[in-house]
Design a protein around this motif. Structure first.
Motif, PDB file in Angstrom:
ATOM      1  N   SER A   1      84.126  99.685  78.482  1.00 49.92           N
ATOM      2  CA  SER A   1      82.976  99.459  77.601  1.00 49.92           C
ATOM      3  C   SER A   1      83.255 100.066  76.223  1.00 49.92           C
ATOM      4  O   SER A   1      82.332 100.341  75.464  1.00 49.92           O
ATOM      5  CB  SER A   1      81.706 100.065  78.208  1.00 49.92           C
ATOM      6  OG  SER A   1      81.882 101.452  78.456  1.00 49.92           O
ATOM      7  N   GLY A   2      84.510 100.282  75.930  1.00 49.94           N
ATOM      8  CA  GLY A   2      84.872 100.808  74.610  1.00 49.94           C
ATOM      9  C   GLY A   2      84.544 102.276  74.439  1.00 49.94           C
ATOM     10  O   GLY A   2      84.129 102.712  73.361  1.00 49.94           O
TER      11      GLY A   2
ATOM     12  N   VAL B   1      78.713  97.940  76.841  1.00 47.15           N
ATOM     13  CA  VAL B   1      79.532  97.099  75.966  1.00 47.15           C
ATOM     14  C   VAL B   1      78.911  96.917  74.587  1.00 47.15           C
ATOM     15  O   VAL B   1      79.636  96.764  73.595  1.00 47.15           O
ATOM     16  CB  VAL B   1      79.792  95.712  76.595  1.00 47.15           C
ATOM     17  CG1 VAL B   1      80.754  95.815  77.759  1.00 47.15           C
ATOM     18  CG2 VAL B   1      78.490  95.039  77.032  1.00 47.15           C
ATOM     19  N   TYR B   2      77.582  96.939  74.515  1.00 44.19           N
ATOM     20  CA  TYR B   2      76.942  96.765  73.211  1.00 44.19           C
ATOM     21  C   TYR B   2      77.269  97.953  72.302  1.00 44.19           C
ATOM     22  O   TYR B   2      77.649  97.769  71.147  1.00 44.19           O
ATOM     23  CB  TYR B   2      75.433  96.597  73.358  1.00 44.19           C
ATOM     24  CG  TYR B   2      74.759  96.312  72.034  1.00 44.19           C
ATOM     25  CD1 TYR B   2      74.791  95.024  71.484  1.00 44.19           C
ATOM     26  CD2 TYR B   2      74.136  97.324  71.317  1.00 44.19           C
ATOM     27  CE1 TYR B   2      74.206  94.763  70.254  1.00 44.19           C
ATOM     28  CE2 TYR B   2      73.540  97.066  70.079  1.00 44.19           C
ATOM     29  CZ  TYR B   2      73.589  95.788  69.555  1.00 44.19           C
ATOM     30  OH  TYR B   2      73.012  95.532  68.343  1.00 44.19           O
ATOM     31  N   GLU B   3      77.126  99.168  72.843  1.00 52.09           N
ATOM     32  CA  GLU B   3      77.436 100.361  72.048  1.00 52.09           C
ATOM     33  C   GLU B   3      78.921 100.442  71.700  1.00 52.09           C
ATOM     34  O   GLU B   3      79.289 100.999  70.669  1.00 52.09           O
ATOM     35  CB  GLU B   3      77.014 101.620  72.802  1.00 52.09           C
ATOM     36  CG  GLU B   3      75.508 101.776  72.973  1.00 52.09           C
ATOM     37  CD  GLU B   3      75.152 103.003  73.782  1.00 52.09           C
ATOM     38  OE1 GLU B   3      76.046 103.825  74.067  1.00 52.09           O
ATOM     39  OE2 GLU B   3      73.963 103.140  74.145  1.00 52.09           O
ATOM     40  N   GLY B   4      79.753  99.873  72.563  1.00 51.03           N
ATOM     41  CA  GLY B   4      81.191  99.988  72.360  1.00 51.03           C
ATOM     42  C   GLY B   4      81.854  98.762  71.769  1.00 51.03           C
ATOM     43  O   GLY B   4      83.092  98.663  71.749  1.00 51.03           O
ATOM     44  N   LYS B   5      81.065  97.827  71.235  1.00 48.57           N
ATOM     45  CA  LYS B   5      81.635  96.530  70.850  1.00 48.57           C
ATOM     46  C   LYS B   5      82.676  96.628  69.729  1.00 48.57           C
ATOM     47  O   LYS B   5      83.634  95.838  69.708  1.00 48.57           O
ATOM     48  CB  LYS B   5      80.534  95.545  70.474  1.00 48.57           C
ATOM     49  CG  LYS B   5      79.681  95.931  69.289  1.00 48.57           C
ATOM     50  CD  LYS B   5      78.580  94.877  69.066  1.00 48.57           C
ATOM     51  CE  LYS B   5      77.694  95.255  67.892  1.00 48.57           C
ATOM     52  NZ  LYS B   5      76.636  94.240  67.670  1.00 48.57           N
ATOM     53  N   TYR B   6      82.519  97.597  68.823  1.00 44.63           N
ATOM     54  CA  TYR B   6      83.498  97.699  67.733  1.00 44.63           C
ATOM     55  C   TYR B   6      84.822  98.276  68.234  1.00 44.63           C
ATOM     56  O   TYR B   6      85.901  97.831  67.824  1.00 44.63           O
ATOM     57  CB  TYR B   6      82.928  98.533  66.594  1.00 44.63           C
ATOM     58  CG  TYR B   6      81.687  97.912  65.995  1.00 44.63           C
ATOM     59  CD1 TYR B   6      81.763  96.680  65.333  1.00 44.63           C
ATOM     60  CD2 TYR B   6      80.440  98.519  66.117  1.00 44.63           C
ATOM     61  CE1 TYR B   6      80.626  96.080  64.799  1.00 44.63           C
ATOM     62  CE2 TYR B   6      79.295  97.928  65.594  1.00 44.63           C
ATOM     63  CZ  TYR B   6      79.395  96.710  64.936  1.00 44.63           C
ATOM     64  OH  TYR B   6      78.280  96.105  64.426  1.00 44.63           O
ATOM     65  N   THR B   7      84.734  99.250  69.150  1.00 38.89           N
ATOM     66  CA  THR B   7      85.961  99.773  69.773  1.00 38.89           C
ATOM     67  C   THR B   7      86.612  98.700  70.626  1.00 38.89           C
ATOM     68  O   THR B   7      87.849  98.568  70.648  1.00 38.89           O
ATOM     69  CB  THR B   7      85.649 101.021  70.616  1.00 38.89           C
ATOM     70  OG1 THR B   7      85.103 102.030  69.768  1.00 38.89           O
ATOM     71  CG2 THR B   7      86.903 101.561  71.284  1.00 38.89           C
TER      72      THR B   7
ATOM     73  N   ASP C   1      81.554  86.940  70.744  1.00 33.99           N
ATOM     74  CA  ASP C   1      81.787  86.675  69.316  1.00 33.99           C
ATOM     75  C   ASP C   1      82.383  87.892  68.611  1.00 33.99           C
ATOM     76  O   ASP C   1      83.232  87.757  67.722  1.00 33.99           O
ATOM     77  CB  ASP C   1      80.473  86.285  68.633  1.00 33.99           C
ATOM     78  CG  ASP C   1      79.964  84.926  69.081  1.00 33.99           C
ATOM     79  OD1 ASP C   1      80.752  84.152  69.657  1.00 33.99           O
ATOM     80  OD2 ASP C   1      78.766  84.640  68.865  1.00 33.99           O
ATOM     81  N   SER C   2      81.934  89.080  68.999  1.00 33.46           N
ATOM     82  CA  SER C   2      82.367  90.312  68.329  1.00 33.46           C
ATOM     83  C   SER C   2      83.781  90.716  68.717  1.00 33.46           C
ATOM     84  O   SER C   2      84.593  91.079  67.862  1.00 33.46           O
ATOM     85  CB  SER C   2      81.390  91.447  68.651  1.00 33.46           C
ATOM     86  OG  SER C   2      81.866  92.671  68.148  1.00 33.46           O
ATOM     87  N   THR C   3      84.085  90.648  70.018  1.00 30.87           N
ATOM     88  CA  THR C   3      85.346  91.207  70.514  1.00 30.87           C
ATOM     89  C   THR C   3      86.495  90.212  70.568  1.00 30.87           C
ATOM     90  O   THR C   3      87.655  90.604  70.528  1.00 30.87           O
ATOM     91  CB  THR C   3      85.161  91.790  71.920  1.00 30.87           C
ATOM     92  OG1 THR C   3      84.846  90.719  72.840  1.00 30.87           O
ATOM     93  CG2 THR C   3      84.043  92.822  71.953  1.00 30.87           C
ATOM     94  N   LYS C   4      86.164  88.934  70.727  1.00 36.60           N
ATOM     95  CA  LYS C   4      87.175  87.877  70.919  1.00 36.60           C
ATOM     96  C   LYS C   4      87.984  88.111  72.207  1.00 36.60           C
ATOM     97  O   LYS C   4      89.141  87.695  72.319  1.00 36.60           O
ATOM     98  CB  LYS C   4      88.136  87.783  69.731  1.00 36.60           C
ATOM     99  CG  LYS C   4      87.454  87.669  68.378  1.00 36.60           C
ATOM    100  CD  LYS C   4      86.560  86.456  68.281  1.00 36.60           C
ATOM    101  CE  LYS C   4      85.938  86.335  66.898  1.00 36.60           C
ATOM    102  NZ  LYS C   4      84.934  85.237  66.825  1.00 36.60           N
ATOM    103  N   ALA C   5      87.380  88.768  73.181  1.00 35.79           N
ATOM    104  CA  ALA C   5      88.042  88.988  74.473  1.00 35.79           C
ATOM    105  C   ALA C   5      88.183  87.664  75.223  1.00 35.79           C
ATOM    106  O   ALA C   5      87.473  86.686  74.933  1.00 35.79           O
ATOM    107  CB  ALA C   5      87.252  89.995  75.304  1.00 35.79           C
TER     108      ALA C   5
END
Length: 222
Positions: free
Chosen positions: A148-149, A154-160, A190-194
């Motif tokens: 979860s970054g 995952v929301y809190e960790g989306k940038y990591t 959309d944010s992570t491109k995972a």
């Protein structure tokens, strides 16, 4: 095509996931503990019920991820036994006293698990530096990191998570998981491109929700 793994903490959830559009089942037991090794007889029932990919969590107990010698031996025994049950991989993660990745113990389990691929689970999120931990896990030979970054979800960790996906490139799969639901998966995608996502798909109980699973899959496929 982007893929979806469903974490199933009981046989009922796993059998529901087996009828869904999910790509893979992570099978474990005891949701309250965050997942431990499931019973062998339940693995056998699940394997007989589906041709979907099944990966098995190897974890002797809930709590932290620093294990005694006896617990480590238990993990090795479980891998040796479960290898014979026609599964598709293992999920585990061992940390040292300082909550950093225990290179030697993880390496021993990876060697034992061969030829099956291994995922380093959310013990990763207890470590202090995401990029240093990423390099260690790659060097160990894991194929996937469930994370979860380094955050609660995952929301809190989306940038990591985005940074991890970028740094991992083709070396390892970064699989966002932890609080992932149909209400936020599109934003995390959309944010992570995972390329691979992980959810328990539990809505109001400890049983996976079939409709939620199929919505999750549809949202990352659109």
């Amino acid at each position: 095509m982007k893929k979806l793994e469903i974490a199933c903490f009981n046989l009922e959830s796993a059998l529901i996931a087996s009828t869904s559009n999910a790509d893979r089942i992570e099978f474990c037991a005891d949701a309250s503990a965050g997942g431990i090794t499931p019973p062998l007889e339940e693995i056998e029932i699940l394997r007989a019920a589906t041709e979907k990919e099944i990966v098995i969590m190897i974890r002797p107990r809930g709590g932290d991820f620093y294990y005694s010698d006896a617990e480590f031996e238990q993990m090795k025994t479980e891998i040796n036994t479960i290898k014979n049950l026609n599964i598709n991989g293992f999920v585990f993660g061992i940390l040292d006293k300082n909550n950093e990745i225990d290179f030697y113990r993880n390496k021993e389990l990876i060697e034992l698990a061969k030829p099956y691929p291994c995922t380093f689970h959310r013990a990763f999120d207890r470590t202090s530096d995401a990029l240093i931990s990423l390099e260690k896990v790659i060097d160990l030979g894991f194929k996937t990191i469930l994370t979860s970054g380094l955050s609660n979800n995952v929301y809190e960790g989306k940038y990591t998570l985005k940074t991890l996906v970028e740094k991992a490139k083709e070396q390892i799969t970064i699989m966002p998981g932890g609080g992932l639901r149909s209400t936020n998966i599109k934003e995390i995608d959309d944010s992570t491109k995972a390329q691979y996502f992980h959810s328990s798909a539990m809505i109001n109980s400890e049983i996976a929700d079939l409709n939620e699973i199929n919505i999750l899959k549809k949202l990352i496929s659109s």
